[in-house]
Scaffold this motif. Structure first.
Motif, mmCIF file in Angstrom:
data_model
loop_
_atom_site.group_PDB
_atom_site.id
_atom_site.type_symbol
_atom_site.label_atom_id
_atom_site.label_comp_id
_atom_site.label_asym_id
_atom_site.label_seq_id
_atom_site.Cartn_x
_atom_site.Cartn_y
_atom_site.Cartn_z
ATOM 1 N N HIS A 98 0.862 -1.355 0.047
ATOM 2 C CA HIS A 98 -0.238 0.020 0.053
ATOM 3 C C HIS A 98 0.935 1.095 -0.057
ATOM 4 N N LEU A 99 2.090 1.160 0.286
ATOM 5 C CA LEU A 99 3.200 2.157 0.232
ATOM 6 C C LEU A 99 3.626 2.413 -1.215
ATOM 7 N N SER A 100 3.723 3.631 -1.406
ATOM 8 C CA SER A 100 4.545 3.884 -2.777
ATOM 9 C C SER A 100 6.098 3.898 -2.411
ATOM 10 N N GLN A 101 6.869 3.656 -3.552
ATOM 11 C CA GLN A 101 8.392 3.532 -3.228
ATOM 12 C C GLN A 101 8.880 4.810 -2.505
ATOM 13 N N VAL A 102 8.779 6.034 -2.986
ATOM 14 C CA VAL A 102 9.177 7.283 -2.392
ATOM 15 C C VAL A 102 8.584 7.253 -0.872
ATOM 16 N N LYS A 103 7.116 6.744 -0.630
ATOM 17 C CA LYS A 103 6.712 7.090 0.570
ATOM 18 C C LYS A 103 7.586 5.902 1.498
ATOM 19 N N LEU A 104 7.945 4.706 1.044
ATOM 20 C CA LEU A 104 8.402 3.914 1.865
ATOM 21 C C LEU A 104 10.043 4.460 2.396
ATOM 22 N N VAL A 105 10.623 4.874 1.187
ATOM 23 C CA VAL A 105 11.989 5.149 1.523
ATOM 24 C C VAL A 105 11.903 6.523 2.666
ATOM 25 N N LYS A 106 11.235 7.450 2.479
ATOM 26 C CA LYS A 106 10.872 8.542 3.401
ATOM 27 C C LYS A 106 10.652 7.956 4.975
ATOM 28 N N MET A 107 9.707 7.089 4.943
ATOM 29 C CA MET A 107 9.411 6.234 6.303
ATOM 30 C C MET A 107 10.676 5.678 6.956
ATOM 31 N N ILE A 108 11.525 4.861 6.113
ATOM 32 C CA ILE A 108 12.525 4.050 6.778
ATOM 33 C C ILE A 108 13.597 5.211 7.046
ATOM 34 N N VAL A 109 13.848 6.218 6.377
ATOM 35 C CA VAL A 109 14.692 7.221 6.626
ATOM 36 C C VAL A 109 14.305 7.987 7.731
ATOM 37 N N GLY A 110 13.411 8.432 7.680
ATOM 38 C CA GLY A 110 12.540 9.187 9.009
ATOM 39 C C GLY A 110 12.605 8.367 10.193
ATOM 40 N N LEU A 114 24.016 0.144 28.478
ATOM 41 C CA LEU A 114 23.943 -1.107 27.942
ATOM 42 C C LEU A 114 22.465 -1.357 27.205
ATOM 43 N N THR A 115 21.473 -0.656 28.041
ATOM 44 C CA THR A 115 20.177 -1.033 27.606
ATOM 45 C C THR A 115 19.731 -0.291 26.283
ATOM 46 N N VAL A 116 20.173 1.151 26.606
ATOM 47 C CA VAL A 116 20.007 2.059 25.296
ATOM 48 C C VAL A 116 20.704 1.685 24.068
ATOM 49 N N LEU A 117 21.978 1.198 24.262
ATOM 50 C CA LEU A 117 22.796 0.836 23.180
ATOM 51 C C LEU A 117 22.357 -0.538 22.442
ATOM 52 N N GLY A 118 21.942 -1.371 23.438
ATOM 53 C CA GLY A 118 21.333 -2.665 23.041
ATOM 54 C C GLY A 118 20.053 -2.516 22.186
ATOM 55 N N ILE A 119 19.142 -1.544 22.531
ATOM 56 C CA ILE A 119 17.843 -1.412 21.698
ATOM 57 C C ILE A 119 18.067 -0.645 20.593
ATOM 58 N N LEU A 120 19.079 0.276 20.539
ATOM 59 C CA LEU A 120 19.676 0.882 19.218
ATOM 60 C C LEU A 120 20.133 -0.151 18.126
ATOM 61 N N ILE A 121 20.907 -1.031 18.662
ATOM 62 C CA ILE A 121 21.497 -2.097 18.096
ATOM 63 C C ILE A 121 20.588 -2.776 17.322
ATOM 64 N N MET A 122 19.619 -3.395 18.189
ATOM 65 C CA MET A 122 18.419 -4.179 17.623
ATOM 66 C C MET A 122 17.507 -3.551 16.617
ATOM 67 N N CYS A 123 17.045 -2.376 16.849
ATOM 68 C CA CYS A 123 16.629 -1.402 15.765
ATOM 69 C C CYS A 123 17.001 -1.463 14.488
ATOM 70 N N GLY A 124 18.441 -1.298 14.402
ATOM 71 C CA GLY A 124 19.132 -1.230 13.357
ATOM 72 C C GLY A 124 19.304 -2.444 12.580
ATOM 73 N N SER A 125 19.427 -3.659 13.369
ATOM 74 C CA SER A 125 19.617 -4.717 12.688
ATOM 75 C C SER A 125 18.079 -5.519 12.370
ATOM 76 N N VAL A 126 16.977 -5.243 12.368
ATOM 77 C CA VAL A 126 15.870 -5.956 11.964
ATOM 78 C C VAL A 126 15.604 -5.870 10.361
ATOM 79 N N GLY A 127 16.191 -4.812 9.885
ATOM 80 C CA GLY A 127 15.839 -4.557 8.574
ATOM 81 C C GLY A 127 14.438 -3.636 8.148
ATOM 82 N N PHE A 128 14.696 -3.303 6.900
ATOM 83 C CA PHE A 128 13.458 -2.327 6.663
ATOM 84 C C PHE A 128 12.242 -2.972 6.416
ATOM 85 N N LEU A 129 12.130 -4.199 5.929
ATOM 86 C CA LEU A 129 11.096 -4.882 5.693
ATOM 87 C C LEU A 129 10.223 -5.104 6.986
#
Ligand SMILES: [K+]
Ligand SMILES: [K+]
Lengths: 447, 447
Positions: A119-131, A191-206
């Motif tokens: 349901h999302l356009s390409q541009v919208k998806l990119v914007k969403m991920i970057v934002g 450690l908690t803040v860093l751990g959560i940041l790491i996990m957020c970055g590592s799950v992937g855009f999909l």
């Protein structure tokens, strides 16, 4: 990887060549005298290695980031990590949506009902991920600042907060504390803040897309289900195994409380997948813990994230396929979907090429790298897998690498980050004969 | 693995349970006081380990074969090797021809023209394989006798000739010289005879059948073509690489001539595939040579032979498949035939399970095995792969194994010999959903 049907260049080549360009440009900036603390020109190999390590979000270093690089140099490293992490993810979104659009045109009638339409356009998806990514990093930096400000003052506090938030979210593995983050091994908050940041970055855009649009679509893609489930199993499994091998962290540190031990063990389970920030010197790890870390680095994280390695979906898909074959089943099913043959072949190819590349790198390092008396084969394999998994933990071999060894490790970081398929398709100048996505079977992202 | 449609037990279970029975019976014989030189009862674990090692044609030993075991004990070891080598091959012929017969009945019409029909009956094929194997071993023993008679006299000469001919042909890896065959490192004649015996035993019954019936059929099966070509590439490649890593054998021995160096290098390339007879102490190998040996042990030899490991056809098939995928080809072709999907899935399953088993064994050994200061991870991985590949070369860890470690290594030898699929099908009590052989696609034996 996906290709535009109507363009003459492939996206794989663009990505591969783009990464080379960014790395070279970064290396150029890092050779400037202004980039070092002492205002000297770095040797090109140091600049190139550091630029590769930052762009490929690995974190292996020849020189100490905090004492060797100036503020300018550190800023370059941070920006390279951001390009390597967030830029890569954005590019993967483009690849994915292009293939999806092409597919939609070619199979419109056939797949009308089964196509999990986007349901999302390409541009919208990119914007969403970057934002979303920038938002998470901003929040992360603010949270870190609460702890860093009292310790380092305003300027240093702000800079350290931003740098480490970016480094953690992009899983870059760089730190400005000289000992990775061992300073904070008893600091649960950090450690908690860093751990959560790491996990957020590592799950992937999909996964992010699926989670964010779940209230609208009430549906998780097969990719998201498989990567979350595989990730969860590996996460819980490795917590349990590390607790076993390191005697509940007591083997490594006698000074921490049970609570801090648990936090450290959890952090140990998070970091080798791709993050590379560590709370202690990994040469103190038991042999079993070292071997486990190697396996986790080889596996890496989710495709389309900041992770390297063979990727969690590959492992999940192979596990499901293996179990089906051993049970004598003809089809490979997961969550009421059947994996297409091409998807499994792709996973197979990835694992074979990964094994080949890792073996060749290990072999040539064994041949060319002088080892100290106490160093066994594990020092070399660990270094190779840390590079391939873009994890960046080292047993200490990095600084001893010969020129040839540095080149090998740089190549491994590059392949680990850009992806085996993108690099191979570029080198072989081949095009994928068909789209990776066919329905009613449902594919998952591999590599 | 193949199953009889009309019987209630599967051949996989028969083979697996049969091996257990032979091993236990062998262990029983070896605990008899008559089996040892000093007429004492061996501890059960020594007897069991030795019996497992002999039956699984591996050659890892806890005690020195020549000085610990009496003539009776040595005779038991030889017979167990023969059962493990030749008996296994015979059983594989039965499995293969049963599946073939079942297939022929079910696809008679469809495949009339493309079926590469078997002109030999089951019994005739078994007789041929057994006759040929015993014939080769007899010729081998006679050839060895020419050299051994002057050195050891009549009785010892005869016994040594038979024992080592059997050990070499069955790739058992046992020797009576106390130093494997290092005594003969400058004896070109003995190395040549043993090398040829090893290769004869390791090509597998299907290759023998194809070669022996070539004058009638003028056709080599896909299996034979693939295994010969893969074996040749690996053989030539490893000669080249060993020459490189060991500086043309000069690193290991300064006393041998160039000619003897070449012979030794060739023997080095032959032995790790599965044989295990060595001309020097492998702790003297360079790190690169050690790593190469590990890879060769992991690969192993041809299915349906005396070899262990993941098997050459598996590697060949995966290589062909990987190349096809990377080139964007849809089908996986080799020698104008297409590999069926089931065949590739089977290879994939094998490699995944092998990797898993090897990793788990390595991990638990890391956890439980105390290592001397100078011993790195390579000592453990080498031991595990030597067992899984039923190669039996060791860096010296075998005698230091804890009870738990011995059990792990015995399990690895067993799985390496009986085959992952046979063991897994027995454990999981599963039946292969379909025959492994379908035409006009042509399968190769895997595992
Ligand atoms: K990293
Ligand atoms: K052997």
């Amino acid at each position: 990887m996906f290709t535009f049907a109507n363009r003459h260049f492939s996206l794989s080549s663009t990505l591969t060549i783009g990464f080379v360009a960014v790395i070279l440009f970064g290396a150029l900036l890092l050779t400037l005298p202004i980039a070092t603390v002492h205002g000297i020109e770095s040797s090109f190999i140091i600049a190139l290695f550091t630029s590769t390590s930052a762009t490929c979000v690995t974190g292996l270093t020849l020189v100490e980031t905090s004492t060797y690089w100036s503020f300018f140099g550190q800023f370059v490293i941070m920006m390279l990590s951001e390009i390597g992490g967030l830029g890569f993810m954005t590019f993967m979104v483009l690849m994915f949506t292009s293939a999806r659009r092409k597919l939609r045109l070619s199979t419109q009638l056939l797949a009308q009902e089964s196509l999990n339409l986007q349901h999302l356009s390409q541009v919208k998806l990119v914007k969403m991920i970057v934002g979303l990514s920038l938002g998470i990093q901003t929040v992360g930096a603010i949270l870190l600042f609460f702890d860093f400000y009292p310790k380092f003052g305003l300027f240093k506090g702000i800079w350290y907060s931003i740098f480490h938030s970016v480094s953690a979210f992009c899983n870059a593995g760089f730190s400005l504390f000289g000992n990775s983050i061992a300073t904070f091994k008893d600091n649960t908050y950090i450690l908690t803040v860093l751990g959560i940041l790491i996990m957020c970055g590592s799950v992937g855009f999909l996964v992010w897309r699926d989670v964010l649009t779940y209230h609208k679509r009430h549906h998780l893609s097969l990719h998201t289900k498989l990567s979350l489930r595989t990730g969860f199993v590996i996460f819980i499994g490795s917590i349990f195994l590390y607790a076993l091998t390191e005697n509940g962290f007591n083997n490594i540190s006698h000074n921490t409380s049970t609570f801090h031990n648990i936090i450290n063990i959890i952090f140990m389970a998070i970091t080798p997948r791709t993050a590379g920030l560590v709370t202690f010197d990994y040469t103190h790890l038991s042999m079993a813990g070292t071997f486990l870390t190697m396996i986790l680095m080889l596996i890496g994280g989710t495709p389309g994230s900041t992770a390297g390695g063979v990727k969690s979906t590959t492992i999940g898909l192979l596990a499901v396929q293996t179990w089906a074959t051993l049970r004598g089943h003809h089809d490979v099913n997961f969550s009421n979907r059947r994996f297409p043959r091409e998807n499994i072949y792709r996973a197979l190819t990835l694992i074979v090429v990964a094994f080949l590349i890792v073996s060749v790198a290990t072999f040539v390092l064994c041949m060319t790298q002088p080892l100290a008396e106490k160093m066994g084969l594990e020092y070399i394999i660990f270094e190779v897998l840390a590079a391939f998994g873009t994890t960046g933990i080292s047993l200490g071999l990095t600084v001893h690498l010969t020129l040839f060894g540095k080149i090998v490790i740089m190549l491994m970081m590059f392949i680990g980050r850009v992806g085996i398929f993108n690099v191979m398709y570029t080198v072989l100048n081949a095009k994928n004969g068909q789209s990776d996505i066919r329905y009613p079977e449902e594919s998952v992202l591999i590599g």
